[in-house]
Design a protein around this motif. Sequence first.
Motif, PDB file in Angstrom:
ATOM      1  N   ASP A  67      -0.777   3.977  73.730  1.00 23.57           N
ATOM      2  CA  ASP A  67      -1.518   4.791  72.759  1.00 23.57           C
ATOM      3  C   ASP A  67      -0.746   5.015  71.471  1.00 23.57           C
ATOM      4  O   ASP A  67      -1.033   5.952  70.727  1.00 23.57           O
ATOM      5  N   PHE A  68       0.230   4.151  71.200  1.00 22.37           N
ATOM      6  CA  PHE A  68       1.124   4.413  70.070  1.00 22.37           C
ATOM      7  C   PHE A  68       0.372   4.584  68.752  1.00 22.37           C
ATOM      8  O   PHE A  68       0.709   5.426  67.933  1.00 22.37           O
ATOM      9  N   TYR A  69      -0.639   3.761  68.533  1.00 24.71           N
ATOM     10  CA  TYR A  69      -1.343   3.830  67.252  1.00 24.71           C
ATOM     11  C   TYR A  69      -2.551   4.756  67.296  1.00 24.71           C
ATOM     12  O   TYR A  69      -3.370   4.766  66.392  1.00 24.71           O
ATOM     13  N   GLN A  70      -2.650   5.527  68.408  1.00 20.87           N
ATOM     14  CA  GLN A  70      -3.721   6.516  68.467  1.00 20.87           C
ATOM     15  C   GLN A  70      -3.088   7.889  68.591  1.00 20.87           C
ATOM     16  O   GLN A  70      -2.242   8.116  69.438  1.00 20.87           O
ATOM     17  N   GLY A  71      -3.503   8.799  67.761  1.00 21.73           N
ATOM     18  CA  GLY A  71      -3.012  10.170  67.878  1.00 21.73           C
ATOM     19  C   GLY A  71      -1.578  10.293  67.426  1.00 21.73           C
ATOM     20  O   GLY A  71      -1.220   9.813  66.364  1.00 21.73           O
ATOM     21  N   HIS A  72      -0.735  10.914  68.267  1.00 21.56           N
ATOM     22  CA  HIS A  72       0.616  11.244  67.849  1.00 21.56           C
ATOM     23  C   HIS A  72       1.614  10.355  68.567  1.00 21.56           C
ATOM     24  O   HIS A  72       1.930  10.574  69.733  1.00 21.56           O
ATOM     25  N   PRO A  73       2.128   9.348  67.883  1.00 24.44           N
ATOM     26  CA  PRO A  73       3.067   8.439  68.538  1.00 24.44           C
ATOM     27  C   PRO A  73       4.357   9.146  68.893  1.00 24.44           C
ATOM     28  O   PRO A  73       4.820  10.013  68.166  1.00 24.44           O
ATOM     29  N   LYS A  74       4.905   8.793  70.070  1.00 21.75           N
ATOM     30  CA  LYS A  74       6.213   9.340  70.424  1.00 21.75           C
ATOM     31  C   LYS A  74       7.119   8.202  70.858  1.00 21.75           C
ATOM     32  O   LYS A  74       6.654   7.149  71.310  1.00 21.75           O
TER      33      LYS A  74
END
Length: 591
Positions: free
Chosen positions: A433-440
Motif C-alpha cells: 500500500d506504499f502509494y496509497q494513503g500514508h507510506p511508511k
Amino acid sequence: MNQASKPILYRLKPIDLAGHRFGVSMTIPEPRAQGQILTMPAWIPGSYLIRDFSRHVESIEAWSGRKRIALTKINNHSWRTARCKGPLRIELVVYAWDLSVRGAHLDESHGFFNGTSVFLLAHGFEDRACRLTILPPDDMAGWNVFTSLPCVPGKTDRRGFGTYQAKDYDTLIDHPVEMGHPKRLHFKVCGSEHVMIFTGVTPNLDLDRIAQDVKKICETQIRFFEPQTARAPFLDSADHYLFMTMVTGDGYGGLEHRASTALMAARKDLPTVGQGPAPEGYQTYLGLVSHEYFHTWNVKRIKPAAFVPYDLQRENHSRLLWLFEGFTSYYDDLLLLRSGVITQQDYFKALSKQITSVLSGPGRLKQSVADSSFDAWTRYYKQDENAPNAIVSYYAKGALVALALDLTIRKRSQSRKSLDDVMRHLWNVYGRDFYQGHPKGLDEGGFARAVAQATGVDVQEEVAAWTEGTEDLPLEELFATQGIKMHWKAAKSHPVLDVKLKAGPEGCIIASVIQGGAAHKGGLSAHDVMVAIGGLRIDDKPASVDAVLAHHQAGESLPIHVFRRDELRCFDVTLAAPAAAECHLEPVSAP
Ligand code: ZN
C-alpha cells in the motif's frame, strides 16, 4: 492535494543534439508571492552519491508574463526568485552528455534523461500534480518516446510526443524517458504489459530469446511476492513496465524505478540471432534485469524509513542497504535459477564467486555491512585503490547475510519457513500500500522483529552479529545443513604477489595492494607500473606477470622493478604461496 489546484507544467525539448542540450521550461501557476525557491536534486534515488545535477544547468531565467524576474542562487542546488505574481515561468538549458543510467544524454542518435537531471522542484509544491509535455527535436524526424510515465489520454501522438502526468514531483522524477529509434519487444506477464527497448548498435540482437527469458524471470518474481493474486507491483503507477537498455562496448549497470529500469549492457553479453548458445555474459545481463525488477518491490516500495520521503538536497543515511541492495543481490541470481533460465550448476558458480569476492577482501574484517551502508555516500561510492583493504560491499556481503539467514530460518523451522516468507511479510506490511494513503518505511532496527513475525524464528543475535559485526559468517556449517559442501581451492598454481593488476596505457599497473601480502611486505604500491620481475620484462597485460611467476616458487625473493611516477625503483619481494581463497560449492546429498 486540492483537486482544484492547478498542476505545475513542465516542457522539455531537445534543442541542440550536437551540443547535447535540452531546453526545459516550468510554469508555476501560483508561486510564493515573497519569492519562489527552486531546487535541482543533488542525487538520484538508488545511487547514493551527491552528484550536484545543478552543475549541468547552463542557463536559468525566470519570467512573469513578459517581465523578467531576478533570480538569486542561494545554495549549491537552489535559486530564489524576486517577489512576483503568478504564473511564474522558469526557462533552463541543461547540458546532457553523461552516458550513464543516472544522468541525461543527448545526441543525434537518441535522448535519455532522468527527471532528477532536468526538472526543478518548486518548494511548497512537493505534492502538487505535474504535467510534462515532451516535444521532438526540430532537426530529427522519426523518433519515438518511451517512458512508464502515464500520458494524459488523447494528448500524445502515435510516436509518444505530447503530454504526460504525474501525481507529484516524486513521481515525475521516477520515470526516466528514452527517445530515439531503439529496438523493442513486448510481452505480457500475469496479464500485465512489459516493454523492453535497446538503444545503441546491436546487430542481429536475439529479441525473441531475451523476451522468452525475461518473461520467465518477471513471472517468477510476481508470483514470489503475490502467490495469491499474481498482481504486478507497478500497476498503481503505470500501465506497463519498461526495461530500457543502453548497449555499448563495455557498459554495465542499472538503476531501479517504480515502473521501469535503466540498464547499461555490454554488446558481447547479449545473444545474437543464429549464433547458437548465448554468450557467457548473458547470465550477467539476466542477473541485472532480475536485480532491478526485484527492486520494484524491495526499495521502491519496501523502503528504509530514512527514505520516506527522500530528501534530495542532502545525503539520506540508512544502515540497512545490506537489506535493500544485499538481499536484492541474493534473490537476483536465485530467481534466475527458480525461473529456469540458469541451471543449478550455473547458480552455484555465481554464488561461489560472490563468496570468494567477500572472503578475499581484508576490508571485511574492518567494516560491518551496516557501517558500509551508512557510509555508502563517502566510501562505497568513492572507492580508491585501498578499498579492498578498508571496506566491505553491502551488495556482496549483504547477499551472504541473506543466504545465511535463509539457511538459518530453514534449519530452525524444519524447512517450514524461509527468507521468502520474510520478504512477503515486508511486502504485506510496508510495500503493497506504499502509494496509497500514508507510506511508511522500515525503521533501522526493525528487521529482526519482522523475521520473527514472519517465521516465528528468533534471529536477533545473528542479525546483530552479521550486520553490525565483522566476523565471517558461518556459511560452511549452514551449507552442511542443506547437504552442500563448501571447500576452498587456490585460484592459481604458482606463487603470487597479492596484488590486483590492470592493463594501462603505460603498462601493467598495480591497482591495489592487499594488506599484509607479499607486495605490501616488499614495498610495492598501488599505481606502480610494473617494469620487470627477476630481470624479465613485463608488458602491459597482467598475464605477463603470471607468466614470469610460473617459473618460481613461494619463498623465493625476486627483484621487482617498477616506475613510481617517473622514478625507476627496485624492491626485493618474497613470493607468497597462493591462498586457498576460491570457494567451491558441491551438493553431496539431496537438499
Ligand atoms: Zn540494486
